[in-house]
Scaffold this motif. Structure first.
Motif, mmCIF file in Angstrom:
data_model
loop_
_atom_site.group_PDB
_atom_site.id
_atom_site.type_symbol
_atom_site.label_atom_id
_atom_site.label_comp_id
_atom_site.label_asym_id
_atom_site.label_seq_id
_atom_site.Cartn_x
_atom_site.Cartn_y
_atom_site.Cartn_z
ATOM 1 N N GLU A 236 0.833 -1.207 0.000
ATOM 2 C CA GLU A 236 0.000 0.000 0.000
ATOM 3 C C GLU A 236 0.867 1.256 0.000
ATOM 4 O O GLU A 236 0.554 2.239 -0.701
ATOM 5 C CB GLU A 236 -0.914 -0.004 1.232
ATOM 6 C CG GLU A 236 -1.986 -1.087 1.200
ATOM 7 C CD GLU A 236 -2.749 -1.152 2.505
ATOM 8 O OE1 GLU A 236 -2.419 -0.370 3.435
ATOM 9 O OE2 GLU A 236 -3.677 -1.987 2.613
ATOM 10 N N LYS A 237 1.958 1.261 0.776
ATOM 11 C CA LYS A 237 2.825 2.429 0.819
ATOM 12 C C LYS A 237 3.517 2.638 -0.525
ATOM 13 O O LYS A 237 3.720 3.786 -0.950
ATOM 14 C CB LYS A 237 3.867 2.274 1.934
ATOM 15 C CG LYS A 237 3.280 2.369 3.330
ATOM 16 C CD LYS A 237 2.634 3.719 3.564
ATOM 17 C CE LYS A 237 1.958 3.811 4.919
ATOM 18 N NZ LYS A 237 2.908 3.739 6.033
ATOM 19 N N CYS A 238 3.891 1.543 -1.197
ATOM 20 C CA CYS A 238 4.486 1.682 -2.532
ATOM 21 C C CYS A 238 3.493 2.350 -3.491
ATOM 22 O O CYS A 238 3.870 3.249 -4.261
ATOM 23 C CB CYS A 238 4.893 0.304 -3.066
ATOM 24 S SG CYS A 238 6.396 -0.369 -2.331
ATOM 25 N N ASP A 239 2.238 1.919 -3.432
ATOM 26 C CA ASP A 239 1.214 2.524 -4.292
ATOM 27 C C ASP A 239 1.020 3.995 -3.948
ATOM 28 O O ASP A 239 0.872 4.847 -4.852
ATOM 29 C CB ASP A 239 -0.109 1.770 -4.143
ATOM 30 C CG ASP A 239 -0.040 0.355 -4.700
ATOM 31 O OD1 ASP A 239 0.867 0.092 -5.519
ATOM 32 O OD2 ASP A 239 -0.885 -0.472 -4.332
ATOM 33 N N HIS A 240 1.015 4.308 -2.643
ATOM 34 C CA HIS A 240 0.811 5.700 -2.219
ATOM 35 C C HIS A 240 1.957 6.588 -2.690
ATOM 36 O O HIS A 240 1.731 7.700 -3.199
ATOM 37 C CB HIS A 240 0.689 5.753 -0.702
ATOM 38 C CG HIS A 240 0.428 7.122 -0.159
ATOM 39 N ND1 HIS A 240 -0.724 7.825 -0.408
ATOM 40 C CD2 HIS A 240 1.203 7.946 0.615
ATOM 41 C CE1 HIS A 240 -0.684 9.002 0.183
ATOM 42 N NE2 HIS A 240 0.487 9.099 0.808
ATOM 43 N N LEU A 241 3.191 6.111 -2.558
ATOM 44 C CA LEU A 241 4.337 6.902 -3.001
ATOM 45 C C LEU A 241 4.325 7.086 -4.511
ATOM 46 O O LEU A 241 4.698 8.149 -5.013
ATOM 47 C CB LEU A 241 5.634 6.216 -2.557
ATOM 48 C CG LEU A 241 5.918 6.250 -1.047
ATOM 49 C CD1 LEU A 241 7.154 5.421 -0.723
ATOM 50 C CD2 LEU A 241 6.106 7.685 -0.558
ATOM 51 N N THR A 242 3.878 6.056 -5.215
ATOM 52 C CA THR A 242 3.785 6.171 -6.674
ATOM 53 C C THR A 242 2.769 7.238 -7.060
ATOM 54 O O THR A 242 2.996 8.044 -7.975
ATOM 55 C CB THR A 242 3.396 4.816 -7.292
ATOM 56 O OG1 THR A 242 4.407 3.852 -6.973
ATOM 57 C CG2 THR A 242 3.265 4.925 -8.799
ATOM 58 N N ARG A 243 1.624 7.259 -6.341
ATOM 59 C CA ARG A 243 0.609 8.281 -6.629
ATOM 60 C C ARG A 243 1.140 9.680 -6.343
ATOM 61 O O ARG A 243 0.849 10.630 -7.084
ATOM 62 C CB ARG A 243 -0.652 8.007 -5.810
ATOM 63 C CG ARG A 243 -1.452 6.789 -6.279
ATOM 64 C CD ARG A 243 -2.838 6.791 -5.661
ATOM 65 N NE ARG A 243 -2.795 6.708 -4.218
ATOM 66 C CZ ARG A 243 -2.797 5.560 -3.532
ATOM 67 N NH1 ARG A 243 -2.812 4.401 -4.184
ATOM 68 N NH2 ARG A 243 -2.772 5.569 -2.206
ATOM 69 N N GLU B 284 4.279 10.645 -6.506
ATOM 70 C CA GLU B 284 5.286 11.005 -7.507
ATOM 71 C C GLU B 284 4.657 11.351 -8.853
ATOM 72 O O GLU B 284 5.218 12.141 -9.623
ATOM 73 C CB GLU B 284 6.276 9.850 -7.679
ATOM 74 C CG GLU B 284 7.163 9.614 -6.451
ATOM 75 C CD GLU B 284 8.006 8.378 -6.581
ATOM 76 O OE1 GLU B 284 7.863 7.661 -7.610
ATOM 77 O OE2 GLU B 284 8.814 8.099 -5.670
ATOM 78 N N THR B 285 3.499 10.748 -9.123
ATOM 79 C CA THR B 285 2.853 10.966 -10.427
ATOM 80 C C THR B 285 1.676 11.934 -10.340
ATOM 81 O O THR B 285 0.902 12.045 -11.285
ATOM 82 C CB THR B 285 2.382 9.628 -11.015
ATOM 83 O OG1 THR B 285 1.454 9.006 -10.100
ATOM 84 C CG2 THR B 285 3.563 8.686 -11.233
#
Length: 248
Positions: free
Chosen positions: A43-50, A52-53
């Motif tokens: 979930e944190k990986c997805d949040h950081l990706t959001r 950054e993008t």
């Protein structure tokens, strides 16, 4: 002797069942907590990706996504400035300056302008606010649960946590802009509070390691209890045999 054998066997089985009943939930709990931390890392990986993008938007009509870079034009409402209490930056104690902005289209936005050092004084902070038209750019944060409060949120012009309800204003969106550049910008102190995914993965490995250790203890201890359950019966049979002197 058969009765004593049965009693010893029953007592051994009870101890063994209690042993399994104690350790089995610990093993299952460790496995579940490890899986939970693994999922949190994803979930944190997805949040950081959001983050950054996240897009760059100009005074959006709809609420910006979390972390979006937003540009606003308008005028500060200096008399509506409040201060987020108990902030620190580089070892200094102070407040974060919160000033509403009326956009060119009339909509209202809350701008977190940055850190203002105050020291330990409880006097109302003083800050200079630019007048006239300004153009700002910053990062958007959606309003969320601010955590527990111990006492009232507002004390004078100080707030314990950011809450749009502290202003009697109709803001455009439920959130605020953390100012990155533009007139009225002070020292930046805010960063997204996101635990790195690697830390969650580390916690997952720790929980699985504890679960594996508990499983090993459970199996080794259960096996020993099984042996102890049978050994008393054997020793009783040996003790009941007549000694050499008695047979003579």
């Amino acid at each position: 002797m058969a009765r004593e054998d049965i009693q010893h066997a029953c007592a051994g089985r009870r101890r063994q069942r209690l042993w399994w009943a104690f350790w089995s939930p610990l093993v299952v709990l460790g496995l579940m907590l490890g899986v939970w931390q693994w999922e949190r890392a994803a979930e944190k990986c997805d949040h950081l990706t959001r983050l950054e993008t996240a897009p760059h938007q100009m005074a959006p009509r709809d609420r910006p996504p979390e972390g979006a870079r937003v540009t606003l034009s308008g005028e500060y409402l200096a008399d509506q400035t409040l201060f987020l209490d108990n902030r620190t930056l580089d070892g200094r104690l102070g407040v974060a300056v919160l000033t509403p902005l009326r956009g060119d289209d009339g909509r209202l936005w809350l701008v977190q302008r940055g850190f203002l050092a105050t020291g330990t004084t409880r006097d109302t902070p003083s800050v200079t606010t630019p007048g006239g038209p300004v153009t700002l750019e910053g990062d958007w944060q959606s309003a969320g649960d601010g955590g527990p409060l111990f006492g009232p949120n507002r004390e004078g012009r100080r707030l314990q946590q950011i809450d749009l309800a502290a202003w009697s204003l109709d803001f455009a969106h439920d959130g605020w802009l953390h100012l990155a550049s533009g007139p009225g910008h002070l020292d930046s102190w805010w960063t997204p509070s996101v635990m790195p995914p690697a830390r969650h993965l580390g916690y997952a490995v720790q929980w699985w390691g504890l679960a594996l250790a508990a499983l090993a203890v459970m199996l080794i201890g259960g096996r020993r209890l099984g042996r102890d359950r049978d050994e008393p019966a054997v020793s009783l049979h040996l003790d009941s045999l007549p000694s050499k002197e008695t047979r003579q």
